[in-house]
Scaffold this motif. Structure first.
Motif, short mmCIF file in Angstrom:
data_model
loop_
_atom_site.label_atom_id
_atom_site.label_comp_id
_atom_site.label_asym_id
_atom_site.label_seq_id
_atom_site.Cartn_x
_atom_site.Cartn_y
_atom_site.Cartn_z
N GLN A 86 -7.49 -31.20 -1.51
CA GLN A 86 -6.99 -30.03 -0.69
C GLN A 86 -5.17 -30.20 -0.41
O GLN A 86 -4.57 -29.12 -0.37
N ALA A 87 -4.69 -31.37 -1.03
CA ALA A 87 -3.21 -31.33 -1.27
C ALA A 87 -2.63 -30.51 -2.28
O ALA A 87 -1.44 -30.21 -2.31
N CYS A 88 -3.54 -30.04 -3.54
CA CYS A 88 -3.04 -29.67 -4.53
C CYS A 88 -3.78 -28.00 -4.30
O CYS A 88 -3.62 -27.38 -5.66
N ARG A 89 -4.28 -27.85 -3.40
CA ARG A 89 -5.04 -26.40 -3.16
C ARG A 89 -3.96 -25.42 -2.55
O ARG A 89 -3.03 -25.42 -1.62
N ARG A 90 -3.93 -24.41 -3.32
CA ARG A 90 -3.27 -23.04 -2.94
C ARG A 90 -4.00 -22.58 -1.55
O ARG A 90 -5.05 -22.42 -1.41
N PRO A 91 -3.08 -22.17 -0.49
CA PRO A 91 -3.87 -21.88 0.82
C PRO A 91 -4.45 -20.52 0.90
O PRO A 91 -4.68 -19.87 1.71
N PHE A 92 -5.08 -19.89 -0.25
CA PHE A 92 -5.60 -18.52 -0.53
C PHE A 92 -6.41 -18.47 -1.64
O PHE A 92 -5.96 -18.92 -2.79
N CYS A 93 -7.51 -17.73 -1.57
CA CYS A 93 -8.24 -17.18 -2.87
C CYS A 93 -7.90 -15.63 -3.06
O CYS A 93 -7.88 -15.09 -2.06
N TYR A 94 -7.71 -15.45 -4.43
CA TYR A 94 -7.48 -13.94 -4.89
C TYR A 94 -8.41 -13.59 -5.79
O TYR A 94 -8.81 -14.30 -6.57
N HIS A 95 -9.09 -12.53 -5.28
CA HIS A 95 -10.07 -11.76 -6.03
C HIS A 95 -9.51 -10.24 -6.58
O HIS A 95 -9.00 -9.72 -5.63
N ARG A 96 -9.76 -10.24 -7.75
CA ARG A 96 -9.13 -9.14 -8.49
C ARG A 96 -10.23 -8.36 -9.21
O ARG A 96 -10.85 -9.03 -10.06
N THR A 97 -10.31 -7.19 -8.96
CA THR A 97 -11.47 -6.36 -9.64
C THR A 97 -10.59 -5.35 -10.59
O THR A 97 -10.04 -4.47 -9.99
N THR A 98 -10.93 -5.24 -11.93
CA THR A 98 -10.03 -4.20 -12.60
C THR A 98 -10.73 -2.83 -12.45
O THR A 98 -11.82 -2.66 -12.43
N PRO A 99 -9.76 -1.89 -11.96
CA PRO A 99 -10.27 -0.75 -11.74
C PRO A 99 -10.76 0.30 -13.11
O PRO A 99 -10.39 -0.18 -14.13
N SER A 100 -11.51 1.08 -12.82
CA SER A 100 -11.99 2.24 -13.87
C SER A 100 -10.70 2.89 -14.51
O SER A 100 -10.94 3.40 -15.63
N SER A 101 -10.12 3.18 -13.69
CA SER A 101 -8.99 3.90 -13.91
C SER A 101 -7.40 3.49 -13.43
O SER A 101 -7.59 3.25 -12.26
N PRO A 102 -6.35 3.73 -14.23
CA PRO A 102 -5.10 3.22 -13.41
C PRO A 102 -4.68 3.96 -12.23
O PRO A 102 -4.01 3.44 -11.49
N GLU A 103 -5.32 5.24 -11.92
CA GLU A 103 -4.98 6.05 -10.83
C GLU A 103 -5.38 5.58 -9.73
O GLU A 103 -4.77 5.71 -8.54
N VAL A 104 -6.31 4.53 -9.67
CA VAL A 104 -6.92 4.08 -8.47
C VAL A 104 -5.87 3.02 -7.78
O VAL A 104 -5.85 2.96 -6.49
N GLU A 105 -5.21 2.33 -8.61
CA GLU A 105 -4.00 1.33 -8.05
C GLU A 105 -2.72 2.20 -7.89
O GLU A 105 -1.60 1.21 -7.61
N ILE A 106 -2.42 3.34 -7.78
CA ILE A 106 -1.21 3.94 -7.68
C ILE A 106 -1.33 4.85 -6.61
O ILE A 106 -2.30 5.27 -6.24
N HIS A 107 -0.31 5.14 -6.11
CA HIS A 107 -0.06 6.43 -4.95
C HIS A 107 0.36 7.62 -5.67
O HIS A 107 1.19 7.90 -6.11
N ARG A 108 -0.87 8.43 -6.03
CA ARG A 108 -0.64 9.69 -6.63
C ARG A 108 0.15 10.67 -5.92
O ARG A 108 -0.02 10.80 -4.65
N GLY A 109 1.10 11.30 -6.54
CA GLY A 109 1.94 12.23 -6.00
C GLY A 109 3.30 11.61 -5.50
O GLY A 109 4.35 12.74 -5.03
N PHE A 110 3.51 10.50 -5.83
CA PHE A 110 4.65 10.14 -5.16
C PHE A 110 6.03 10.57 -5.97
O PHE A 110 7.07 11.03 -5.49
N GLU A 111 5.69 10.82 -7.39
CA GLU A 111 6.80 11.51 -7.91
C GLU A 111 7.06 12.88 -7.86
O GLU A 111 8.33 13.34 -8.13
N LEU A 112 6.14 13.55 -7.59
CA LEU A 112 6.54 15.10 -7.19
C LEU A 112 7.13 15.24 -5.85
O LEU A 112 8.09 16.14 -5.70
N VAL A 113 6.83 14.56 -4.61
CA VAL A 113 7.31 14.76 -3.34
C VAL A 113 8.53 13.68 -2.81
O VAL A 113 9.13 14.06 -1.96
N GLY A 114 8.60 12.54 -3.95
CA GLY A 114 9.57 11.92 -3.29
C GLY A 114 9.39 10.71 -2.14
O GLY A 114 10.02 10.08 -1.93
N LYS A 115 8.04 11.13 -1.63
CA LYS A 115 7.81 9.96 -0.47
C LYS A 115 6.30 9.86 -0.52
O LYS A 115 5.53 10.67 -1.11
#
Length: 346
Positions: A86-115
């Motif tokens: 436990q002395a060399c363990r990072r204090p959390f586990c990270y699970h990542r699932t590759t999305p089917s499309s990159p749009e899932v991991e972005i906030h769509r419409g940000f570039e259009l409205v600026g917010k």
């Protein structure tokens, strides 16, 4: 740079940790079942007969106690291997699932409205080991974890209905629940003629009759029409109760997810919608390492699920604790997520 999924620096250390925990887990599970036999929930007490409950307690105690004693020597060997790692363990586990499309991991419409806007949700789940959860009158931790994850996914991924009022006095967007209560003699915007209604009056319009009938006892209750529309009454005021989780949640912050198996089942249930999850957050064994000041048996119970990639995460364990809280590594989890397309904005 994305986080490493394994909490250990290499596969060899992770393998040793898995072997040590494999020796510990049977003893832990038998002890958990032994305590759970003596602590039924209220629902279980209503469903089972007293005689059958006595037999269950008698034979369950004998069986699980014998199994616990049998597995205890192996658990001791596993503990001697598990605790130093436990002395060399990072204090959390990270699970990542590759999305089917990159749009899932972005906030769509940000570039259009600026917010952009983001939705956060938080909840306490009380996913303790089954024996400890029964002291809060909750049982079946593993089943509850799977069910909670499925309900969250169903609620978040449902279509988000928005109602707009087309009138000069419109004050913005109304939620579907705000149109539940019908109004009496309300104006009809945009209509040129109004036909007389031939329908029978609704029970809501005749609510005065209900009030007069119940006024003799000095107690008022909401009309039945309110309850038929999914409303409840609290302190003479109608309150809407919804069984659906808030829609379009971007980041989910959960507390009291202490059980490791429950955290993994919750992760598997949420992974189709939340591709980046931090679970099993906290430290174990002696903290600080190589000291006997405080021994942590369970993690912090923190759980973070995000639609966006997690770039950095830090955990700070609270230095002071007392009572049963000293057995858990409660602390603060901070995370940085990447929510834009450009790498220049984080």
């Amino acid at each position: 740079m994305a986080l490493q999924e394994s909490p250990f620096p290499n596969d060899f250390v992770a393998g040793l940790h898995a072997v040590g925990w494999a020796f510990i887990f049977p003893c832990f599970w038998f002890l958990d079942c032994l305590i759970a036999v003596w602590k039924p929930t209220t629902l279980e007490q209503k469903k089972q007969d007293c005689f059958l409950f006595g037999l269950k307690v008698f034979f369950g105690t004998i069986i699980f106690f014998i199994l616990f004693l049998t597995a205890a020597p192996f658990a001791l060997l596993g503990f001697l291997l598990w605790a130093p790692l436990q002395a060399c363990r990072r204090p959390f586990c990270y699970h990542r699932t590759t999305p089917s499309s990159p749009e899932v991991e972005i906030h769509r419409g940000f570039e259009l409205v600026g917010k952009a806007s983001f939705s956060f949700a938080t909840a306490n789940l009380c996913l303790l080991p089954d024996s400890l959860a029964r002291f809060n009158n909750l049982g079946h931790t593993q089943h509850r974890a799977t069910t909670v994850g499925q309900r969250i996914v169903q609620g978040v991924s449902r279509p988000h209905i928005r109602i707009f009022v087309d009138s000069p006095s419109s004050c913005g967007t109304l939620s579907p629940s705000s149109s539940i209560l019908p109004t009496v003699n309300s104006a009809t915007y945009g209509a040129t003629e109004r036909q007389p209604s031939t329908e029978s009056p609704s029970p809501l319009y005749n609510s005065n009759e209900n009030f007069n009938q119940q006024g003799r006892t000095g107690h008022r209750s909401a009309p039945r029409a309110l309850f038929s529309q999914g409303l409840r009454q609290q302190d003479d005021a109608p309150v809407e109760v919804s069984s659906l989780f808030p829609a379009n949640v971007d980041i989910l912050c959960l507390q009291e997810v202490f059980d490791k198996r429950a955290a993994w089942k919750l992760t598997q249930a949420l992974r189709p919608l939340f591709g980046h999850i931090l679970y099993d957050v906290g430290v174990y064994a002696c903290q600080p390492p190589c000291t006997c000041s405080s021994f942590k048996f369970i993690n912090s119970g923190l759980f973070l699920a995000s639609r966006f990639p997690v770039l950095e995460a830090q955990y700070h364990c609270f230095p002071s604790s007392s009572g049963e809280d000293a057995l858990a590594s409660k602390g603060l989890l901070s995370a940085k997520v990447h929510c834009l397309i450009s790498q220049d904005f984080v």
